[in-house]
Write an enzyme that holds these catalytic residues in place. Structure first.
Site, mmCIF file in Angstrom:
data_model
loop_
_atom_site.group_PDB
_atom_site.id
_atom_site.type_symbol
_atom_site.label_atom_id
_atom_site.label_comp_id
_atom_site.label_asym_id
_atom_site.label_seq_id
_atom_site.Cartn_x
_atom_site.Cartn_y
_atom_site.Cartn_z
ATOM 1 N N ILE A 1 0.944 -1.197 -0.090
ATOM 2 C CA ILE A 1 0.035 -0.015 0.080
ATOM 3 C C ILE A 1 0.986 1.163 0.052
ATOM 4 C CG2 ILE A 1 -1.880 1.402 1.206
ATOM 5 C CD1 ILE A 1 -2.739 -1.328 2.576
ATOM 6 N N GLY A 2 1.820 1.343 0.814
ATOM 7 C CA GLY A 2 2.876 2.614 0.765
ATOM 8 C C GLY A 2 3.871 2.170 1.752
ATOM 9 N N GLY B 1 6.912 4.552 4.026
ATOM 10 C CA GLY B 1 7.418 5.815 4.782
ATOM 11 C C GLY B 1 8.425 5.633 5.860
ATOM 12 N N GLY B 2 8.618 6.610 6.449
ATOM 13 C CA GLY B 2 9.789 6.768 7.450
ATOM 14 C C GLY B 2 9.653 5.790 8.492
ATOM 15 N N VAL C 1 3.556 -0.408 4.411
ATOM 16 C CA VAL C 1 1.942 -1.106 4.810
ATOM 17 C C VAL C 1 1.540 -1.936 3.676
ATOM 18 C CG1 VAL C 1 -0.183 -0.145 5.274
ATOM 19 C CG2 VAL C 1 1.797 0.972 6.073
ATOM 20 N N LYS D 1 1.461 -3.559 8.913
ATOM 21 C CA LYS D 1 2.504 -2.250 8.960
ATOM 22 C C LYS D 1 3.829 -2.919 9.494
ATOM 23 C CE LYS D 1 2.757 2.409 10.098
ATOM 24 N NZ LYS D 1 2.411 3.628 10.867
ATOM 25 N N ASP E 1 0.015 13.895 15.087
ATOM 26 C CA ASP E 1 0.246 13.901 13.427
ATOM 27 C C ASP E 1 -1.083 14.030 12.684
ATOM 28 O OD1 ASP E 1 1.765 14.414 11.280
ATOM 29 O OD2 ASP E 1 1.995 12.264 10.878
#
Length: 527
Positions: free
Chosen positions: A21-22, A24-25, A29, A43, A132
Site C-alpha cells: 500500500i505505501g 514511509g519513514g 504497509v 504495517k 500528527d
C-alpha cells in the site's frame, strides 16, 4: 514503488500479503488476508521501532467508530514487529480536498468535522495525544470518517524528555509550542483548527518555500481569516491562537462551536461544485507518514514566556487587531503620554531645574507634541517592514508641525526659548526678517530631530525589549549636537523635550515579547 514482500508471501504467520500500500519513514504497509478471510492492513515497523510501538500499544484497546482499529502487534521469524490493523478501503480526506481547491461543500464539513473532533476527544479522554493530525491520516469509508496512523501517538503522562520527541509531526499542522517540547493535547486542538481552515478555504493557513519559513509563520504570523466565511472567523481565531491557553481546551468544545456556527449559517453547496461521492479506491491510502527530515533552524534571542499549565516556554502573539482596536489602543497611548509628560516636567520643577512655571508649561507641551508626532504614525507602521524613506518624510513633516507649535508657544510665553532667538534689530523690517529666521530654526530643528532618527523603532510592538536606554542616549547626543548649530544654546529645552519623549514613547507603546528560540535542529516532516 519497491516493497520488501510481494503478493502471496506470508512473512507473518496467519496472514497472506496481497499487495503493498505505501512506504514511509517508519516502514511499509500492506493489504493482506488472514487465514480466516478477514481483510487487514499489516504495517512493518522499521527505524524508530520503540517510538512507533509505544504509541501503538497505548491505542490497542481503544474502540471508537471514528478511529481506525488496531488489532495486534506481532513479530515475524526475523524478529521484526508488525502491526495488524483495520483495512480502510475508502479515500483519504486529503484526496477529497484535492478535488476541491476552494474548500469543501459546507454540508460535508458539517458532517465530517464533528466526527473528527469526537475521535480526537476520545483519544484525549484516554490520555493520548495523536501528534500528527492531518488530512492524509483521515479516511472516509462509506461516508464514515476514521482517524488513522497512531505512529506518533503519545501518552500525556509521558515525560517531555522521552525518546518519542524525535519526530514531531507534519510542518503545516504543527502547533507553535512544539518547538519548545510541549506535547499537550493543545497541539491536537491547533491541528484541528488548521484542518478546519483548510476544509473551508482549500489551503492550510501557512505555507512557504521551506519548512523553516512555515514554522516561523506558525510562531510569528497570524492566519489570514479573510479566506474563510465570516461566521467561522472567531472560532478559527481561537483554535489557531499562538498561546495554548487561549485556544479551545477540548476537542468537544471546538466541535460545539463549529456546530453552533452551522446552526446560525444556512449550509449551502457552492455553485458548480459537485458533492463528492466517496467510492472505494483501487489502492487503499492507509499509509505511514513520509520520512522525517532534519532541518537546521537558527536560534533567535528571545524573552521566554512560561505556560502556567505545562511549565514550558511558549511563543506569545497578540490577536489580530482591527482598525478600531488600533485607534482604541492609540488613544490609550496618547492619554498615558500626557500623564507621563506631566509627571516628568513636574519632577524637573521639583528638582529645581527651573522655577519658571511658564517654562515648565512650554516644556510639557513640546514633550507631548513630540510624543504624539511619533505615536500616531508609528501605530500604523508597527510590525511592518520597508518604506523607510517614506517614514522619514512623514516624520520630518511631523517634526515641522512640532516646530510650528514650539514657535507659537514661544510667542505665547513671556520667556522666549533663547537657544533659538537672536538679538532683534530696532527697525521693523529687520524684525520681520528675524521672525522668518526664527521660524525656520524651529521647524528645521524638530524636522531634523524627528526625521533623521528612526523613532518608529522604539514604538514598534515587536521591538527587542520594552524599554532600552540606548535610543534615549542616541537621541540626547543627536539633539544636543544639532542644537549647537543654532545660535545662543543657553537653554536646551528643545533637546530636553525630545529626550524625555524618547523615554515616554517606549513606556506607553505596547510591547510583544519575541518568541522563544527554536531548537538548533528540529525534526519535522512535510505533508
Amino acid at each position: 514503488m519497491k516493497f520488501t514482500y510481494s503478493t502471496g508471501q506470508r512473512p507473518l504467520d496467519g496472514y497472506t500479503i496481497k499487495r503493498g500500500i505505501g512506504k514511509g519513514g517508519f516502514g511499509e504497509v500492506y493489504f493482506a488476508l488472514s487465514d480466516g478471510g478477514k481483510e487487514v492492513a499489516l504495517k512493518l515497523i522499521r527505524g524508530q521501532t520503540d517510538v512507533e510501538l509505544r504509541g501503538i500499544r497505548q491505542c490497542l484497546n481503544l474502540k471508537h467508530p471514528n478511529l481506525v482499529s488496531l488489532y495486534d502487534v506481532k513479530n515475524d521469524t526475523h524478529g521484526e514487529p508488525w502491526v495488524v490493523m483495520e483495512y480502510v478501503s475508502g479515500e483519504s480526506l486529503n484526496s477529497i480536498m484535492n478535488r476541491h481547491p476552494r474548500g469543501l461543500p459546507q454540508e460535508l464539513i458539517r458532517q465530517w468535522f464533528p466526527s473528527l473532533c469526537r475521535a480526537v476527544g476520545y483519544l484525549h479522554d484516554h490520555g493520548i495525544v495523536h501528534r500528527d493530525l492531518k488530512p492524509a491520516n483521515i479516511f472516509l469509508e462509506a461516508g464514515l470518517l476514521k482517524v488513522g496512523d497512531y505512529g506518533l501517538s503519545k501518552s500525556m503522562s509521558s515525560s517531555h524528555r522521552s525518546a518519542q520527541t524525535q519526530s514531531v509531526g507534519t510542518i503545516h499542522y504543527m502547533a507553535p509550542e512544539i518547538s519548545s517540547g510541549n506535547y499537550n493535547k493543545s497541539i491536537d486542538i491547533y491541528a484541528l483548527g488548521v484542518i478546519l481552515y483548510e476544509m473551508l478555504s482549500g489551503a492550510p493557513p501557512f505555507d512557504g518555500e521551506s519548512a523553516q519559513e512555515i514554522m516561523m509563520k506558525h510562531l510569528m504570523s497570524l492566519p489570514d481569516l479573510t479566506k474563510v466565511p465570516a461566521a467561522f472567523k472567531p472560532v478559527l481565531a481561537k483554535a489557531l491562537a499562538k498561546d495554548p491557553n487561549h485556544r479551545h481546551q477540548t476537542a468537544a468544545e471546538l466541535a460545539k462551536d463549529v456546530e453552533a456556527m452551522f446552526g446560525e449559517v444556512p449550509v449551502a453547496t457552492p455553485v458548480n461544485t459537485p458533492t463528492p461521492t466517496v467510492v472505494p479506491a483501487p489502492r487503499p491510502l492507509l499509509r505511514p507518514v513520509g520520512k522525517a527530515k532534519e532541518i537546521p533552524v537558527s536560534p533567535r534571542p528571545a524573552v521566554p514566556v512560561v505556560s502556567p499549565v505545562t511549565g514550558e516556554t511558549i511563543p506569545v502573539a497578540l490577536p489580530a487587531f482591527t482598525l478600531r482596536d488600533k485607534v482604541a489602543e492609540l488613544s490609550g497611548s496618547l492619554a498615558m503620554s500626557a500623564v507621563f509628560a506631566a509627571i516628568t516636567t513636574t519632577l524637573l520643577a521639583a528638582l529645581r531645574f527651573t522655577d519658571n512655571w511658564n517654562t515648565i508649561g512650554t516644556l510639557f507641551f513640546m514633550t507631548l507634541a513630540v510624543c504624539w508626532a511619533v505615536l500616531i504614525p508609528s501605530k500604523f507602521w508597527s510590525g511592518r517592514k520597508g518604506d523607510e524613506w517614506m517614514r522619514r518624510i512623514v516624520m520630518i513633516f511631523a517634526g515641522a508641525l512640532v516646530g510650528l507649535l514650539a514657535l507659537w508657544l514661544d510667542g505665547w510665553s513671556p520667556h522666549r526659548i533663547s537657544w533659538m532667538s537672536m538679538s532683534a534689530p530696532a527697525d521693523s523690517t529687520a524684525r520681520s526678517t528675524l521672525g522668518l529666521s526664527t521660524g525656520a530654526a524651529y521647524i528645521s530643528y524638530f524636522g531634523l530631530v524627528l526625521g533623521l532618527l528612526r523613532w518608529w523603532k522604539i514604538a514598534d510592538r515587536r521591538r527587542d525589549s520594552w524599554f532600552s536606554f540606548f535610543p534615549v542616549l542616541a537621541t540626547g547626543i543627536f539633539a544636543l549636537v544639532l542644537l549647537f548649530v543654532y545660535p545662543d544654546p543657553e537653554h536646551p529645552y528643545g533637546a530636553a523635550a525630545v529626550v524625555i519623549a524618547s523615554m515616554i514613547v517606549q513606556w506607553v507603546s505596547p510591547w510583544q515579547a519575541p518568541p522563544p528560540p527554536l531548537p538548533k535542529r528540529l525534526r519535522v516532516r512535510r505533508a
